[in-house]
Design an enzyme around this catalytic site. Sequence first.
Site, PDB file in Angstrom:
ATOM      1  N   ASP A 198      -6.086  -6.638   9.209  1.00 13.26           N
ATOM      2  CA  ASP A 198      -5.034  -6.526  10.216  1.00 13.26           C
ATOM      3  C   ASP A 198      -4.878  -5.079  10.684  1.00 13.26           C
ATOM      4  O   ASP A 198      -4.426  -4.833  11.802  1.00 13.26           O
ATOM      5  CB  ASP A 198      -3.715  -7.098   9.712  1.00 13.26           C
ATOM      6  CG  ASP A 198      -3.202  -6.496   8.423  1.00 13.26           C
ATOM      7  OD1 ASP A 198      -3.965  -5.812   7.718  1.00 13.26           O
ATOM      8  OD2 ASP A 198      -2.016  -6.723   8.106  1.00 13.26           O
ATOM      9  N   CYS A 240       0.862  -1.176   0.000  1.00 14.09           N
ATOM     10  CA  CYS A 240       0.000   0.000   0.000  1.00 14.09           C
ATOM     11  C   CYS A 240       0.895   1.221   0.000  1.00 14.09           C
ATOM     12  O   CYS A 240       2.105   1.118   0.129  1.00 14.09           O
ATOM     13  CB  CYS A 240      -0.892   0.022   1.245  1.00 14.09           C
ATOM     14  SG  CYS A 240      -2.115  -1.288   1.316  1.00 14.09           S
ATOM     15  N   ARG A 261      -4.632   1.930  -1.359  1.00 15.89           N
ATOM     16  CA  ARG A 261      -4.861   0.581  -0.846  1.00 15.89           C
ATOM     17  C   ARG A 261      -4.676  -0.499  -1.897  1.00 15.89           C
ATOM     18  O   ARG A 261      -5.217  -0.418  -2.989  1.00 15.89           O
ATOM     19  CB  ARG A 261      -6.278   0.492  -0.291  1.00 15.89           C
ATOM     20  CG  ARG A 261      -6.580  -0.851   0.340  1.00 15.89           C
ATOM     21  CD  ARG A 261      -7.867  -0.823   1.113  1.00 15.89           C
ATOM     22  NE  ARG A 261      -8.045  -2.101   1.775  1.00 15.89           N
ATOM     23  CZ  ARG A 261      -9.185  -2.752   1.828  1.00 15.89           C
ATOM     24  NH1 ARG A 261     -10.265  -2.235   1.307  1.00 15.89           N
ATOM     25  NH2 ARG A 261      -9.251  -3.912   2.438  1.00 15.89           N
ATOM     26  N   LEU A 262      -3.922  -1.504  -1.511  1.00 14.55           N
ATOM     27  CA  LEU A 262      -3.877  -2.766  -2.220  1.00 14.55           C
ATOM     28  C   LEU A 262      -4.609  -3.746  -1.308  1.00 14.55           C
ATOM     29  O   LEU A 262      -4.109  -4.118  -0.251  1.00 14.55           O
ATOM     30  CB  LEU A 262      -2.446  -3.226  -2.469  1.00 14.55           C
ATOM     31  CG  LEU A 262      -2.298  -4.594  -3.147  1.00 14.55           C
ATOM     32  CD1 LEU A 262      -2.901  -4.566  -4.546  1.00 14.55           C
ATOM     33  CD2 LEU A 262      -0.834  -4.995  -3.213  1.00 14.55           C
ATOM     34  N   ALA A 263      -5.836  -4.113  -1.683  1.00 13.67           N
ATOM     35  CA  ALA A 263      -6.684  -4.945  -0.826  1.00 13.67           C
ATOM     36  C   ALA A 263      -6.269  -6.410  -0.951  1.00 13.67           C
ATOM     37  O   ALA A 263      -6.363  -6.998  -2.021  1.00 13.67           O
ATOM     38  CB  ALA A 263      -8.145  -4.771  -1.213  1.00 13.67           C
ATOM     39  N   ASN A 269       0.693   0.611   6.012  1.00 11.83           N
ATOM     40  CA  ASN A 269       1.150  -0.218   4.910  1.00 11.83           C
ATOM     41  C   ASN A 269       1.847  -1.421   5.524  1.00 11.83           C
ATOM     42  O   ASN A 269       2.793  -1.252   6.294  1.00 11.83           O
ATOM     43  CB  ASN A 269       2.136   0.565   4.032  1.00 11.83           C
ATOM     44  CG  ASN A 269       2.851  -0.313   3.036  1.00 11.83           C
ATOM     45  OD1 ASN A 269       2.323  -1.305   2.561  1.00 11.83           O
ATOM     46  ND2 ASN A 269       4.082   0.050   2.707  1.00 11.83           N
ATOM     47  N   GLY A 270       1.389  -2.604   5.203  1.00 10.22           N
ATOM     48  CA  GLY A 270       2.093  -3.764   5.721  1.00 10.22           C
ATOM     49  C   GLY A 270       1.201  -4.955   5.946  1.00 10.22           C
ATOM     50  O   GLY A 270       0.090  -5.040   5.422  1.00 10.22           O
ATOM     51  N   GLU A 271       1.733  -5.856   6.760  1.00  9.74           N
ATOM     52  CA  GLU A 271       1.000  -7.070   7.117  1.00  9.74           C
ATOM     53  C   GLU A 271       1.434  -7.511   8.507  1.00  9.74           C
ATOM     54  O   GLU A 271       2.627  -7.630   8.787  1.00  9.74           O
ATOM     55  CB  GLU A 271       1.300  -8.175   6.104  1.00  9.74           C
ATOM     56  CG  GLU A 271       0.535  -9.442   6.361  1.00  9.74           C
ATOM     57  CD  GLU A 271       0.802 -10.530   5.327  1.00  9.74           C
ATOM     58  OE1 GLU A 271       0.299 -11.647   5.547  1.00  9.74           O
ATOM     59  OE2 GLU A 271       1.509 -10.277   4.343  1.00  9.74           O
TER      60      GLU A 271
END
Length: 183
Positions: A105, A2, A54-56, A80-82
């Site tokens: 998340d 993201c 956003r990258l969903a 941005n992240g996981e």
Amino acid sequence: MCGIAGFWSPASTQDAAGLNNIATAMGRAVAHRGPDGAGTWVDAEQGLAFAHRRLAIIDLRRTGDQPMISASGRYVLSYNGEIYNFRELSVDLEAHGTVFRGTSDTEVLLALIEQFGLEEALLHTNGMFAFALWDRRENQLFLARDRYGQKPLYYATVPGGVLFGSELSALCAHPEFNPTVSR
């Protein structure tokens, strides 16, 4: 991946529309990082604006949109992240009464911050991330990234404020950015 971007200029005389225009331009500069959605959040009184691209991946619904406001309304997050262990963390939080709107998340991270505070919440997380967090009660901006710096986070100071973004291009989109390196 993201894209995040934004700025805090407490002495700014810009109105909400002006701040939003700048944040939108900064977000457009990192649009390739997040083709699935775009959002901004502005607090004109504080001279603060967040942008998010956003990258969903995890929560494909609108409940994962950002910038995201915490359940209590105290915190605003552009992330941005996981968080790899977010499912386990969400189970623990739900056992203590947290009710989630979605399955992202991002929302779990916000709930952790609300329950434990920022520093302790980050001790519970396992993942890669970079984010901007605004504490509306304390009027404090936090910029953070994971322990290994896997997700990029650039920042610069400008007269009376600070800029941040996932890429330098986001900073370059701010009208007060001066692209010189401080040695």
